[in-house]
Design a protein around this motif. Sequence first.
Motif, PDB file in Angstrom:
ATOM      1  N   THR A 140     -10.275  -6.019 -19.877  1.00 29.94           N
ATOM      2  CA  THR A 140      -9.065  -5.796 -19.103  1.00 29.94           C
ATOM      3  C   THR A 140      -9.174  -6.613 -17.818  1.00 29.94           C
ATOM      4  O   THR A 140     -10.033  -7.500 -17.709  1.00 29.94           O
ATOM      5  CB  THR A 140      -8.833  -4.301 -18.858  1.00 29.94           C
ATOM      6  OG1 THR A 140      -7.537  -4.124 -18.260  1.00 29.94           O
ATOM      7  CG2 THR A 140      -9.905  -3.678 -17.979  1.00 29.94           C
ATOM      8  N   LYS A 141      -8.326  -6.330 -16.836  1.00 33.43           N
ATOM      9  CA  LYS A 141      -8.259  -7.212 -15.672  1.00 33.43           C
ATOM     10  C   LYS A 141      -8.007  -6.425 -14.391  1.00 33.43           C
ATOM     11  O   LYS A 141      -7.614  -5.261 -14.421  1.00 33.43           O
ATOM     12  CB  LYS A 141      -7.143  -8.260 -15.883  1.00 33.43           C
ATOM     13  CG  LYS A 141      -7.345  -9.106 -17.137  1.00 33.43           C
ATOM     14  CD  LYS A 141      -6.218 -10.093 -17.334  1.00 33.43           C
ATOM     15  CE  LYS A 141      -6.439 -10.914 -18.585  1.00 33.43           C
ATOM     16  NZ  LYS A 141      -6.231 -10.116 -19.820  1.00 33.43           N
ATOM     17  N   VAL A 142      -8.212  -7.119 -13.279  1.00 32.72           N
ATOM     18  CA  VAL A 142      -7.793  -6.640 -11.961  1.00 32.72           C
ATOM     19  C   VAL A 142      -7.111  -7.806 -11.260  1.00 32.72           C
ATOM     20  O   VAL A 142      -7.494  -8.956 -11.435  1.00 32.72           O
ATOM     21  CB  VAL A 142      -8.979  -6.136 -11.104  1.00 32.72           C
ATOM     22  CG1 VAL A 142      -9.544  -4.843 -11.665  1.00 32.72           C
ATOM     23  CG2 VAL A 142     -10.081  -7.191 -11.011  1.00 32.72           C
ATOM     24  N   GLY A 143      -6.086  -7.494 -10.480  1.00 36.17           N
ATOM     25  CA  GLY A 143      -5.379  -8.548  -9.753  1.00 36.17           C
ATOM     26  C   GLY A 143      -3.900  -8.257  -9.674  1.00 36.17           C
ATOM     27  O   GLY A 143      -3.395  -7.803  -8.652  1.00 36.17           O
ATOM     28  N   PHE A 144      -3.173  -8.482 -10.773  1.00 34.90           N
ATOM     29  CA  PHE A 144      -1.739  -8.204 -10.805  1.00 34.90           C
ATOM     30  C   PHE A 144      -1.487  -6.719 -11.033  1.00 34.90           C
ATOM     31  O   PHE A 144      -2.264  -6.032 -11.701  1.00 34.90           O
ATOM     32  CB  PHE A 144      -1.071  -8.996 -11.934  1.00 34.90           C
ATOM     33  CG  PHE A 144      -0.997 -10.480 -11.676  1.00 34.90           C
ATOM     34  CD1 PHE A 144      -0.148 -10.993 -10.713  1.00 34.90           C
ATOM     35  CD2 PHE A 144      -1.790 -11.349 -12.405  1.00 34.90           C
ATOM     36  CE1 PHE A 144      -0.092 -12.362 -10.470  1.00 34.90           C
ATOM     37  CE2 PHE A 144      -1.738 -12.717 -12.184  1.00 34.90           C
ATOM     38  CZ  PHE A 144      -0.883 -13.226 -11.210  1.00 34.90           C
ATOM     39  N   PHE A 145      -0.364  -6.240 -10.503  1.00 31.84           N
ATOM     40  CA  PHE A 145      -0.012  -4.842 -10.729  1.00 31.84           C
ATOM     41  C   PHE A 145       1.498  -4.674 -10.760  1.00 31.84           C
ATOM     42  O   PHE A 145       2.259  -5.511 -10.264  1.00 31.84           O
ATOM     43  CB  PHE A 145      -0.632  -3.927  -9.664  1.00 31.84           C
ATOM     44  CG  PHE A 145      -0.509  -4.422  -8.244  1.00 31.84           C
ATOM     45  CD1 PHE A 145       0.679  -4.313  -7.549  1.00 31.84           C
ATOM     46  CD2 PHE A 145      -1.606  -4.991  -7.599  1.00 31.84           C
ATOM     47  CE1 PHE A 145       0.788  -4.751  -6.239  1.00 31.84           C
ATOM     48  CE2 PHE A 145      -1.516  -5.437  -6.293  1.00 31.84           C
ATOM     49  CZ  PHE A 145      -0.308  -5.320  -5.607  1.00 31.84           C
ATOM     50  N   THR A 146       1.933  -3.573 -11.364  1.00 30.79           N
ATOM     51  CA  THR A 146       3.344  -3.232 -11.454  1.00 30.79           C
ATOM     52  C   THR A 146       3.784  -2.520 -10.178  1.00 30.79           C
ATOM     53  O   THR A 146       2.945  -2.063  -9.388  1.00 30.79           O
ATOM     54  CB  THR A 146       3.589  -2.292 -12.645  1.00 30.79           C
ATOM     55  OG1 THR A 146       2.883  -1.070 -12.411  1.00 30.79           O
ATOM     56  CG2 THR A 146       3.108  -2.921 -13.959  1.00 30.79           C
ATOM     57  N   PRO A 147       5.099  -2.346  -9.974  1.00 33.81           N
ATOM     58  CA  PRO A 147       5.561  -1.571  -8.814  1.00 33.81           C
ATOM     59  C   PRO A 147       5.011  -0.147  -8.791  1.00 33.81           C
ATOM     60  O   PRO A 147       4.693   0.379  -7.727  1.00 33.81           O
ATOM     61  CB  PRO A 147       7.085  -1.577  -8.982  1.00 33.81           C
ATOM     62  CG  PRO A 147       7.367  -2.875  -9.692  1.00 33.81           C
ATOM     63  CD  PRO A 147       6.229  -3.033 -10.653  1.00 33.81           C
ATOM     64  N   ASP A 148       4.877   0.477  -9.964  1.00 36.81           N
ATOM     65  CA  ASP A 148       4.338   1.842 -10.003  1.00 36.81           C
ATOM     66  C   ASP A 148       2.879   1.864  -9.554  1.00 36.81           C
ATOM     67  O   ASP A 148       2.450   2.772  -8.827  1.00 36.81           O
ATOM     68  CB  ASP A 148       4.445   2.415 -11.420  1.00 36.81           C
ATOM     69  CG  ASP A 148       5.864   2.807 -11.785  1.00 36.81           C
ATOM     70  OD1 ASP A 148       6.698   2.904 -10.874  1.00 36.81           O
ATOM     71  OD2 ASP A 148       6.126   3.012 -12.986  1.00 36.81           O
ATOM     72  N   ILE A 149       2.101   0.876 -10.000  1.00 35.69           N
ATOM     73  CA  ILE A 149       0.704   0.800  -9.565  1.00 35.69           C
ATOM     74  C   ILE A 149       0.644   0.514  -8.072  1.00 35.69           C
ATOM     75  O   ILE A 149      -0.188   1.079  -7.347  1.00 35.69           O
ATOM     76  CB  ILE A 149      -0.064  -0.277 -10.361  1.00 35.69           C
ATOM     77  CG1 ILE A 149      -0.131   0.100 -11.840  1.00 35.69           C
ATOM     78  CG2 ILE A 149      -1.480  -0.452  -9.799  1.00 35.69           C
ATOM     79  CD1 ILE A 149      -0.712  -0.987 -12.724  1.00 35.69           C
ATOM     80  N   ALA A 150       1.536  -0.348  -7.586  1.00 41.51           N
ATOM     81  CA  ALA A 150       1.569  -0.658  -6.147  1.00 41.51           C
ATOM     82  C   ALA A 150       1.827   0.603  -5.339  1.00 41.51           C
ATOM     83  O   ALA A 150       1.197   0.835  -4.296  1.00 41.51           O
ATOM     84  CB  ALA A 150       2.640  -1.703  -5.865  1.00 41.51           C
ATOM     85  N   ALA A 151       2.747   1.436  -5.820  1.00 43.59           N
ATOM     86  CA  ALA A 151       3.063   2.674  -5.103  1.00 43.59           C
ATOM     87  C   ALA A 151       1.858   3.609  -5.084  1.00 43.59           C
ATOM     88  O   ALA A 151       1.534   4.206  -4.043  1.00 43.59           O
ATOM     89  CB  ALA A 151       4.257   3.359  -5.759  1.00 43.59           C
ATOM     90  N   ALA A 152       1.185   3.736  -6.223  1.00 47.54           N
ATOM     91  CA  ALA A 152       0.006   4.611  -6.284  1.00 47.54           C
ATOM     92  C   ALA A 152      -1.123   4.080  -5.407  1.00 47.54           C
ATOM     93  O   ALA A 152      -1.808   4.845  -4.717  1.00 47.54           O
ATOM     94  CB  ALA A 152      -0.464   4.744  -7.732  1.00 47.54           C
ATOM     95  N   ALA A 153      -1.309   2.760  -5.435  1.00 49.81           N
ATOM     96  CA  ALA A 153      -2.355   2.157  -4.615  1.00 49.81           C
ATOM     97  C   ALA A 153      -2.031   2.299  -3.126  1.00 49.81           C
ATOM     98  O   ALA A 153      -2.927   2.506  -2.300  1.00 49.81           O
ATOM     99  CB  ALA A 153      -2.530   0.684  -4.983  1.00 49.81           C
ATOM    100  N   SER A 154      -0.755   2.197  -2.783  1.00 47.49           N
ATOM    101  CA  SER A 154      -0.335   2.391  -1.391  1.00 47.49           C
ATOM    102  C   SER A 154      -0.598   3.820  -0.944  1.00 47.49           C
ATOM    103  O   SER A 154      -1.102   4.068   0.160  1.00 47.49           O
ATOM    104  CB  SER A 154       1.148   2.059  -1.236  1.00 47.49           C
ATOM    105  OG  SER A 154       1.400   0.686  -1.495  1.00 47.49           O
ATOM    106  N   ASP A 155      -0.258   4.775  -1.822  1.00 42.44           N
ATOM    107  CA  ASP A 155      -0.496   6.187  -1.501  1.00 42.44           C
ATOM    108  C   ASP A 155      -1.989   6.471  -1.311  1.00 42.44           C
ATOM    109  O   ASP A 155      -2.373   7.326  -0.498  1.00 42.44           O
ATOM    110  CB  ASP A 155       0.058   7.089  -2.607  1.00 42.44           C
ATOM    111  CG  ASP A 155       1.578   7.109  -2.653  1.00 42.44           C
ATOM    112  OD1 ASP A 155       2.197   6.695  -1.651  1.00 42.44           O
ATOM    113  OD2 ASP A 155       2.123   7.525  -3.684  1.00 42.44           O
ATOM    114  N   ALA A 156      -2.819   5.733  -2.071  1.00 45.25           N
ATOM    115  CA  ALA A 156      -4.272   5.923  -1.966  1.00 45.25           C
ATOM    116  C   ALA A 156      -4.859   5.166  -0.780  1.00 45.25           C
ATOM    117  O   ALA A 156      -6.052   5.316  -0.480  1.00 45.25           O
ATOM    118  CB  ALA A 156      -4.951   5.461  -3.256  1.00 45.25           C
ATOM    119  N   GLY A 157      -4.037   4.356  -0.115  1.00 43.54           N
ATOM    120  CA  GLY A 157      -4.494   3.615   1.057  1.00 43.54           C
ATOM    121  C   GLY A 157      -5.371   2.422   0.734  1.00 43.54           C
ATOM    122  O   GLY A 157      -6.146   1.968   1.587  1.00 43.54           O
ATOM    123  N   VAL A 158      -5.261   1.871  -0.509  1.00 37.87           N
ATOM    124  CA  VAL A 158      -6.129   0.749  -0.885  1.00 37.87           C
ATOM    125  C   VAL A 158      -5.417  -0.597  -0.857  1.00 37.87           C
ATOM    126  O   VAL A 158      -6.043  -1.638  -1.089  1.00 37.87           O
ATOM    127  CB  VAL A 158      -6.769   0.982  -2.271  1.00 37.87           C
ATOM    128  CG1 VAL A 158      -7.673   2.208  -2.236  1.00 37.87           C
ATOM    129  CG2 VAL A 158      -5.716   1.111  -3.361  1.00 37.87           C
TER     130      VAL A 158
END
Length: 294
Positions: free
Chosen positions: A59-77
Amino acid sequence: MSPDLALGTYRCRDIPQAAVAAVACGASWIDTAPNYHHGRAQAELQPVLAGNRDLRVSTKVGFFTPDIAAAASDAGVVTPAEAASGHCLTHRYVAWQSHHNRAELGRVPDIVFVHNPEQAGRPHDAITSAFTALEAEARAGRIGGYGVATWTGFDGAFSVADLLKIATHCGGRGHHLSAIQLPVSLVMLKPVAQALEGTGPLAEATAAGLDTFISAPLHGGELPTMVTDELAQLIDPGTTPAEAALRVTAYTPGVNHVLLGSGNAQHWEAAQRVLALPPLPDKTLHEVIDVLGA
């Protein structure tokens, strides 16, 4: 030695169906990413992976969807700017996404690719940050190893030698850098020309003992309609345009795994037959490059 067929899920419309077809044809790998299929690809693969424990997954790390962006923002990362960009390779985000990848897949991924680091303003710094996080994940047993999946990165942003140097810096001589992924096809012929000369990413990866995964061998399914009968006969008399195109990719020196993004069982069976054929002579690959250019 012939390369393996693997499932690439980037353009799959029905990922579970494609995974079943791939497994039926003996595919040993599935390649995915958290942003594929509107962010659902990893979760859709979980039942297939659970039922096929010998099947390996990257799998990968780097690109993300808007939903992942929202979750990552909520997590402060991720910062608001990082969330808006749709791509991030900071240490904190990579570690967070690695945890979510593992949860969605339902198992430890065999490889986590750093996805298109050439998108970053300073690719070498982005790779260093991501490798630092992934090295810690690998040492803790939360991933098997890591690599770089790129579209144009090997055209000047970085080299395999650069990746090895950064991995050694992050993890010492026992680092867990294990693979690269790049496109090789009749449209993307430069790696073929380089490999025939013993240079470029495929030759460098082979010399370093890294695994190589080839994306877009049929250029998103467009190549079969682009290859003329004349070119197909030059490559291998009697083959179809799709078979001829796949032959060139599969038998480029240094290719280990070819990612096929189809859910059609007949496509998998045809590809399996192509990979069972004798390798193309280097002379034929040189002739193709002379005709099309690299």
